[in-house]
Each structure stands twice: as C-alpha cells, then as structure tokens.
Design a protein around this motif. Structure first.
Motif, PDB file in Angstrom:
ATOM      1  N   GLY A 139       0.804  -1.203   0.000  1.00 44.30           N
ATOM      2  CA  GLY A 139       0.000   0.000   0.000  1.00 44.30           C
ATOM      3  C   GLY A 139       0.841   1.258   0.000  1.00 44.30           C
ATOM      4  O   GLY A 139       2.057   1.254   0.214  1.00 44.30           O
ATOM      5  N   ILE A 140       0.175   2.410  -0.250  1.00 41.80           N
ATOM      6  CA  ILE A 140       0.867   3.698  -0.261  1.00 41.80           C
ATOM      7  C   ILE A 140       1.469   3.977   1.115  1.00 41.80           C
ATOM      8  O   ILE A 140       2.558   4.557   1.226  1.00 41.80           O
ATOM      9  CB  ILE A 140      -0.120   4.809  -0.666  1.00 41.80           C
ATOM     10  CG1 ILE A 140      -0.567   4.596  -2.127  1.00 41.80           C
ATOM     11  CG2 ILE A 140       0.513   6.187  -0.513  1.00 41.80           C
ATOM     12  CD1 ILE A 140      -1.570   5.618  -2.604  1.00 41.80           C
ATOM     13  N   LYS A 141       0.767   3.566   2.183  1.00 36.89           N
ATOM     14  CA  LYS A 141       1.313   3.755   3.523  1.00 36.89           C
ATOM     15  C   LYS A 141       2.669   3.069   3.654  1.00 36.89           C
ATOM     16  O   LYS A 141       3.601   3.602   4.264  1.00 36.89           O
ATOM     17  CB  LYS A 141       0.349   3.196   4.570  1.00 36.89           C
ATOM     18  CG  LYS A 141      -0.930   4.010   4.735  1.00 36.89           C
ATOM     19  CD  LYS A 141      -1.788   3.405   5.829  1.00 36.89           C
ATOM     20  CE  LYS A 141      -3.055   4.222   6.030  1.00 36.89           C
ATOM     21  NZ  LYS A 141      -3.918   3.646   7.080  1.00 36.89           N
ATOM     22  N   TYR A 142       2.782   1.875   3.058  1.00 34.49           N
ATOM     23  CA  TYR A 142       4.049   1.139   3.132  1.00 34.49           C
ATOM     24  C   TYR A 142       5.148   1.910   2.405  1.00 34.49           C
ATOM     25  O   TYR A 142       6.262   2.056   2.920  1.00 34.49           O
ATOM     26  CB  TYR A 142       3.871  -0.242   2.509  1.00 34.49           C
ATOM     27  CG  TYR A 142       5.172  -0.970   2.278  1.00 34.49           C
ATOM     28  CD1 TYR A 142       5.790  -1.680   3.291  1.00 34.49           C
ATOM     29  CD2 TYR A 142       5.792  -0.941   1.019  1.00 34.49           C
ATOM     30  CE1 TYR A 142       6.986  -2.335   3.079  1.00 34.49           C
ATOM     31  CE2 TYR A 142       6.988  -1.593   0.798  1.00 34.49           C
ATOM     32  CZ  TYR A 142       7.579  -2.298   1.825  1.00 34.49           C
ATOM     33  OH  TYR A 142       8.753  -2.936   1.608  1.00 34.49           O
ATOM     34  N   TRP A 143       4.832   2.409   1.203  1.00 31.07           N
ATOM     35  CA  TRP A 143       5.847   3.128   0.432  1.00 31.07           C
ATOM     36  C   TRP A 143       6.283   4.397   1.161  1.00 31.07           C
ATOM     37  O   TRP A 143       7.483   4.731   1.226  1.00 31.07           O
ATOM     38  CB  TRP A 143       5.313   3.480  -0.954  1.00 31.07           C
ATOM     39  CG  TRP A 143       5.129   2.295  -1.843  1.00 31.07           C
ATOM     40  CD1 TRP A 143       3.956   1.814  -2.339  1.00 31.07           C
ATOM     41  CD2 TRP A 143       6.144   1.411  -2.343  1.00 31.07           C
ATOM     42  NE1 TRP A 143       4.175   0.692  -3.091  1.00 31.07           N
ATOM     43  CE2 TRP A 143       5.508   0.429  -3.127  1.00 31.07           C
ATOM     44  CE3 TRP A 143       7.528   1.362  -2.196  1.00 31.07           C
ATOM     45  CZ2 TRP A 143       6.201  -0.583  -3.760  1.00 31.07           C
ATOM     46  CZ3 TRP A 143       8.222   0.351  -2.829  1.00 31.07           C
ATOM     47  CH2 TRP A 143       7.563  -0.603  -3.599  1.00 31.07           C
ATOM     48  N   LEU A 144       5.298   5.156   1.712  1.00 29.18           N
ATOM     49  CA  LEU A 144       5.648   6.375   2.434  1.00 29.18           C
ATOM     50  C   LEU A 144       6.450   6.055   3.687  1.00 29.18           C
ATOM     51  O   LEU A 144       7.411   6.771   4.025  1.00 29.18           O
ATOM     52  CB  LEU A 144       4.372   7.141   2.796  1.00 29.18           C
ATOM     53  CG  LEU A 144       3.581   7.710   1.604  1.00 29.18           C
ATOM     54  CD1 LEU A 144       2.327   8.414   2.102  1.00 29.18           C
ATOM     55  CD2 LEU A 144       4.433   8.668   0.788  1.00 29.18           C
ATOM     56  N   LEU A 145       6.045   4.988   4.395  1.00 30.12           N
ATOM     57  CA  LEU A 145       6.788   4.601   5.590  1.00 30.12           C
ATOM     58  C   LEU A 145       8.217   4.202   5.227  1.00 30.12           C
ATOM     59  O   LEU A 145       9.181   4.569   5.908  1.00 30.12           O
ATOM     60  CB  LEU A 145       6.081   3.453   6.295  1.00 30.12           C
ATOM     61  CG  LEU A 145       6.772   2.899   7.556  1.00 30.12           C
ATOM     62  CD1 LEU A 145       6.879   3.990   8.604  1.00 30.12           C
ATOM     63  CD2 LEU A 145       6.009   1.696   8.094  1.00 30.12           C
ATOM     64  N   THR A 146       8.362   3.457   4.133  1.00 34.00           N
ATOM     65  CA  THR A 146       9.698   3.061   3.694  1.00 34.00           C
ATOM     66  C   THR A 146      10.548   4.270   3.331  1.00 34.00           C
ATOM     67  O   THR A 146      11.725   4.360   3.692  1.00 34.00           O
ATOM     68  CB  THR A 146       9.595   2.119   2.481  1.00 34.00           C
ATOM     69  OG1 THR A 146       8.784   0.977   2.836  1.00 34.00           O
ATOM     70  CG2 THR A 146      10.959   1.646   2.040  1.00 34.00           C
ATOM     71  N   ALA A 147       9.931   5.234   2.614  1.00 30.23           N
ATOM     72  CA  ALA A 147      10.679   6.439   2.245  1.00 30.23           C
ATOM     73  C   ALA A 147      11.095   7.226   3.480  1.00 30.23           C
ATOM     74  O   ALA A 147      12.238   7.696   3.578  1.00 30.23           O
ATOM     75  CB  ALA A 147       9.817   7.313   1.322  1.00 30.23           C
ATOM     76  N   ASN A 148      10.164   7.380   4.443  1.00 34.23           N
ATOM     77  CA  ASN A 148      10.506   8.121   5.663  1.00 34.23           C
ATOM     78  C   ASN A 148      11.588   7.408   6.464  1.00 34.23           C
ATOM     79  O   ASN A 148      12.498   8.047   7.016  1.00 34.23           O
ATOM     80  CB  ASN A 148       9.252   8.313   6.519  1.00 34.23           C
ATOM     81  CG  ASN A 148       8.274   9.282   5.888  1.00 34.23           C
ATOM     82  OD1 ASN A 148       8.665  10.158   5.133  1.00 34.23           O
ATOM     83  ND2 ASN A 148       6.994   9.117   6.162  1.00 34.23           N
ATOM     84  N   LEU A 149      11.471   6.075   6.548  1.00 34.17           N
ATOM     85  CA  LEU A 149      12.499   5.324   7.256  1.00 34.17           C
ATOM     86  C   LEU A 149      13.857   5.481   6.582  1.00 34.17           C
ATOM     87  O   LEU A 149      14.893   5.609   7.248  1.00 34.17           O
ATOM     88  CB  LEU A 149      12.115   3.842   7.340  1.00 34.17           C
ATOM     89  CG  LEU A 149      10.993   3.485   8.311  1.00 34.17           C
ATOM     90  CD1 LEU A 149      10.657   2.006   8.218  1.00 34.17           C
ATOM     91  CD2 LEU A 149      11.386   3.836   9.739  1.00 34.17           C
ATOM     92  N   PHE A 150      13.847   5.460   5.262  1.00 36.58           N
ATOM     93  CA  PHE A 150      15.104   5.634   4.525  1.00 36.58           C
ATOM     94  C   PHE A 150      15.701   7.014   4.818  1.00 36.58           C
ATOM     95  O   PHE A 150      16.906   7.149   5.049  1.00 36.58           O
ATOM     96  CB  PHE A 150      14.863   5.460   3.034  1.00 36.58           C
ATOM     97  CG  PHE A 150      16.102   5.599   2.190  1.00 36.58           C
ATOM     98  CD1 PHE A 150      16.991   4.548   2.069  1.00 36.58           C
ATOM     99  CD2 PHE A 150      16.382   6.786   1.544  1.00 36.58           C
ATOM    100  CE1 PHE A 150      18.146   4.684   1.314  1.00 36.58           C
ATOM    101  CE2 PHE A 150      17.527   6.930   0.772  1.00 36.58           C
ATOM    102  CZ  PHE A 150      18.404   5.863   0.671  1.00 36.58           C
TER     103      PHE A 150
END
Length: 508
Positions: free
Chosen positions: A13-24
């Motif tokens: 989901g988009i939440k996963y992608w945003l979370l991954t980007a923020n974590l990165f």
C-alpha cells in the motif's frame, strides 16, 4: 502465473511506500551518526594502542636501567602486555588540574638513558610524557614541572597498584566553539598510565597523553572518500525518490489516460499496472476497469434494448394507426360488425403494448433498482403462489430452507413467470413445482409435460422478446425476467428439455 507473481512480489500500500521512504530518510543521518561514533571510538583506540606501544618502550628502558640489565626483569617486562581499555567506549574524565598537587621535595631524576627514550616518545611535542616516581610525582616531564604530583588521578592511582589504566579528557570545543578549533572539534585527549616494575615492585609510572583525531578532522583528512560516499548516498536517495514517485504517479497517469480514452468514446482497453504500483492504485485500476466494462455493457444493452423495444412497439402501433385510418375513412360505409372488429383489434394491440410496458418496467426494476431484501418464509410463500393456480400446479416441498433473504417481488415475478410459461406449454397437464436447496441456495424446479423445446429455439430461449406464443399474448420477456432475477442474486437458471416436457431450474 498471476498468483505466482503475487507470491514473488506482492503489492504494497501507499502507507508502506511512504513509511519506507521516511524510514530511509531517517536511517541515512542515523547511519551517519552511528558511523561517526564508531569512527571516533576507532580513532581513540588507535591513539591508545600507539601510546601503549611507546609506554612499553620507555618502561622497559627504565626497568633495564634500574636493574642493571638483569635478564629476568627484562624477560618479564617483555612478556607483560596490556590490552586497550577504551575499545568499548569511554567517558570524559575530569581535568588533570583537579587532581594535581606539588611535592615539597622533588624525587630523584630517572637514570640518564631514560631521557633519550622520553625524547623519542615525544615525537616533536605531539605526545606528552611524564615519568612519575612511586608516589605519583613527576621526576621528568615534557610538559609539567618536576615535583608535580598526579597520584590522585584515576589512571595513575591504578598504575601505582600495578595495573594499566587509560582515560580520556579535554574534549576540544565542548565548552565553546571557534573557527580555530573547528579542525579539533569533538576530539579527546587520551591519557595512559603504565606501571614500571623492578622485580615485583612498582618503581614508577610512565604517563603519556596524546590528542586523538576528532571525527570532523578525520573527515577532512579523508575528504575524497567522504565526498565519494556522500555522492553515492545522494545518488541512492535520488534513485529511491524517483522509484517511489514513479511507483505512485505512473499508475495515476495510466488510469487518467484510460478514463480520458473512454470519455472520448474510444473502445476501452485493459490498464496494465506495474508490479510496483501500490495496492490502493491497483484496486482503483481494477475498479475503474470493472466500471468501464459495466458502463460499456450497459450502453450496449441500452442500445440493443431500445432497438428491440422500438421494433416490438412498431407492430401494435402500426396496427392501431391502420385501424384508426380505416375507421376514419370508411366509418359510414362499415357495418356494425366491421366497426366492432376494428375496435377489438385496436384494443388487443393496446393491451399488448400495455403488457410489454409492464414487463419492461419489471425487467428494468430488477436490473437497475437496488434489491430491498426481506426474510421470506419459503413454505408459506410457495403455498400462497400455488394457491393462485389451484389444481394446475402440484407443489412439492423437499429439503428447502426455512427462510431466504431477498426481494419478495423479484422472487414472485421469477416463480410466476416460470409457472405461467410451463402452463402455456404444458399441454393441459398440471405443472410440477419442486422447492429444495442446493449449495446453500434456494432451488426451484418447474416441470411441464409439453412437447419440449425445439433444437433451434434452445439457444434463444432467454433472449428478450423471443416467444413462440405471440398470438396467445406472449411478450417474450418472462424468461428474460427470470434470468435477470438469477443474475442479481449471482444465481443461475437452466433447463432440461425433451419429448416428455421441459424442466426449468432457478437457483437464487
């Protein structure tokens, strides 16, 4: 293959992608801080190891000079090694000034040969060297005044007990910051204290100190490598950002283009989203595709429906207009019987149009209006329906469900259309109605004893307006209504036919 691809690369989901980007984004500076901390510890450890090696040399020279070259002492000193103390981290200790004091009478100076070793260890002023006597007071030093005592400092106190110790002090730039200190900012000064033994007796302490390179200073010294690593991080961030933006924006662009094609009236095409598309956009794409397909089917259905209705309506309308023209032109010359016959024709065509409109409204309500479900008592419902037909229907209740949740009018329309159709083609024999269940659904089987359905008519039996009983008032919409009811319930309608009759099965 589709299921296998989902197992290999599931959609996120988009939440996963945003979370991954923020974590990165968070991990890059966090990794930098951790790396700098590890680097700082490494630099302190290297400095301590360097001081240990030089302290060993000075201590061995001092022991050798005091013992007069005794082989046992030298051999013991050679095999005594001290491990670094600061390799697992360190705390900044108090300054030396907090512990220093002056002896009333300075101790005796060390042997002459030790001075040469001290000058060699000093390395041009980079390393501070103190030779302390058994009380911790300086007998020779490159920075301190002879007679200055350091016996109260933690490292010297431990060394006087026969053990090696190391501490860190004087973090440069900790209290203030200036441009002159920028190269040394964050660095510490490493202090080591190594006991000097004569036999088993501690005769003195070799105390050394040296500034460890700070992380910023080390970064400047290795600036090419750091710039290369920073460039690689920036490139990686650009690639990740580009990938995330493409993963989100490209499916949106494809869905927009697909919607614009449909708006322009072009034939709809399947939208293929990449495996990297977020699950929400994949669901949106599937929903848009289903909606487009349904709208296209509905438009084709409406066009075909309008054409068929206009064709079916033309016949009674033409009959009514023809009869009216004849009556208007030849009313005076017609006999009473002729007039009555033409009026009856007009009435028959009007009733046919009324039946067509009624059935069309029923079909439209079933196919377009939302289903208002209610709990229907199955046994009471079919007893009521069978009571309308009397002896023309034989009702048999088998293993039927007690209740069914659906629109009562839809069920009644479907069942009565099946019974009416069976009565019209049943050859005057009572129709058999069996009510049971199959796969958890209500199943109604209606059997007639007529001649069966011909081979040529079987494929068209559920087509709208197809009927072999038009002269008897058939509209050709009864079985179409039955099929529409089954489709709204995700059920089915089927038939078996032969010379002994036909059986229609409705499952809802």
């Amino acid at each position: 293959c589709g299921d296998l691809s989902l197992l290999i690369m599931p959609r996120f989901g988009i939440k996963y992608w945003l979370l991954t980007a923020n974590l990165f984004i968070l991990l890059v500076p966090a990794f930098g801080l951790v790396f700098l901390r590890m680097w700082d510890r490494h630099l302190v450890r290297v400095t301590e190891e360097h001081l240990i090696a030089k302290s060993h040399v000075v201590a061995d020279v001092w022991s050798f000079a005091v013992d007069g070259g005794a082989g046992e002492t030298v051999e013991r000193a050679r095999h005594r090694t001290f491990a670094p103390r600061l390799d697992q981290g360190y705390d900044v200790a108090d300054t030396v000034e907090a512990f220093a004091r002056f002896a009333a009478v300075p101790g005796p100076r060390p042997p002459a040969g030790v001075a040469a070793a001290v000058r060699g260890a000093e390395e041009g002023g980079r390393t501070a060297v103190d030779l302390l006597d058994a009380t911790g007071c300086a007998v020779a030093s490159t920075v301190a005044t002879p007679g200055t005592c350091y016996g109260e400092t933690p490292e010297v106190r431990r060394a006087l007990g026969g053990d090696y110790e190391a501490v860190t002090r004087e973090r440069a730039g900790a209290g203030s910051f200036s441009l002159a200190d920028i190269g040394h900012y964050g660095s510490v000064r490493v202090f080591t204290a190594m006991p000097v033994l004569s036999g088993d007796e501690v005769i003195g302490v070799v105390r050394m100190s040296e500034r460890s390179s700070g992380p910023l200073e080390a970064v400047w010294d290795h600036r090419r490598t750091v710039l290369l690593g920073g460039g690689a991080c920036l490139l990686l961030m650009f690639v990740v950002t580009h990938f995330f933006s493409r993963a989100i924006s490209r499916p949106v662009q494809e869905l927009t283009a697909s919607a614009e094609r449909v708006a322009r009236g072009e034939p709809p095409r399947a939208t293929r989203l990449s495996r990297a598309a977020p699950s929400e956009l994949a669901s949106l794409g599937s929903a848009v595709e289903r909606m487009t397909s349904q709208l296209t089917d509905r438009a084709e259905y409406i066009a075909g429906f309008a054409t068929t209705v206009s064709h079916e309506m033309k016949t009674p309308i033409a009959g009514i207009r023809g009869a009216i023209e004849l009556l208007r032109d030849d009313w005076q010359q017609m006999t009473e019987a002729q007039r009555r016959r033409f009026l009856e024709n007009i009435d028959a065509d009007a009733r046919r149009m009324e039946r067509l409109v009624t059935r069309l409204l029923e079909l439209a309500r079933i196919q377009s209006a939302p289903e208002a479900v209610e709990a229907i008592d199955v046994e009471a419902f079919f007893a009521e329906v069978a009571g309308v037909y009397g002896a023309r229907v034989d009702l048999l209740m088998e293993d039927a469900p007690r209740r069914v949740l659906m629109n009562r009018d839809h069920l009644e329309n479907a069942v009565r259309n099946l019974i009416d159709n069976a009565i019209r083609h049943g050859g005057g024999v009572a129709v058999e109605v069996r009510v049971g269940s199959r796969d958890g659904r209500l199943e109604v089987a209606v059997r007639d004893h007529g001649p069966g359905i011909s081979e040529g008519n079987r494929k068209r039996i559920f087509d709208r307006f197809f009927t072999t009983d038009r002269d008897a008032g058939g509209t050709g919409l009864g079985l179409a209504i039955v099929q529409a009811v089954a489709e709204t319930r995700n059920g089915s309608v089927s038939f078996d036919t032969g010379p002994d009759g036909s059986t229609f099965r409705l499952q809802v």
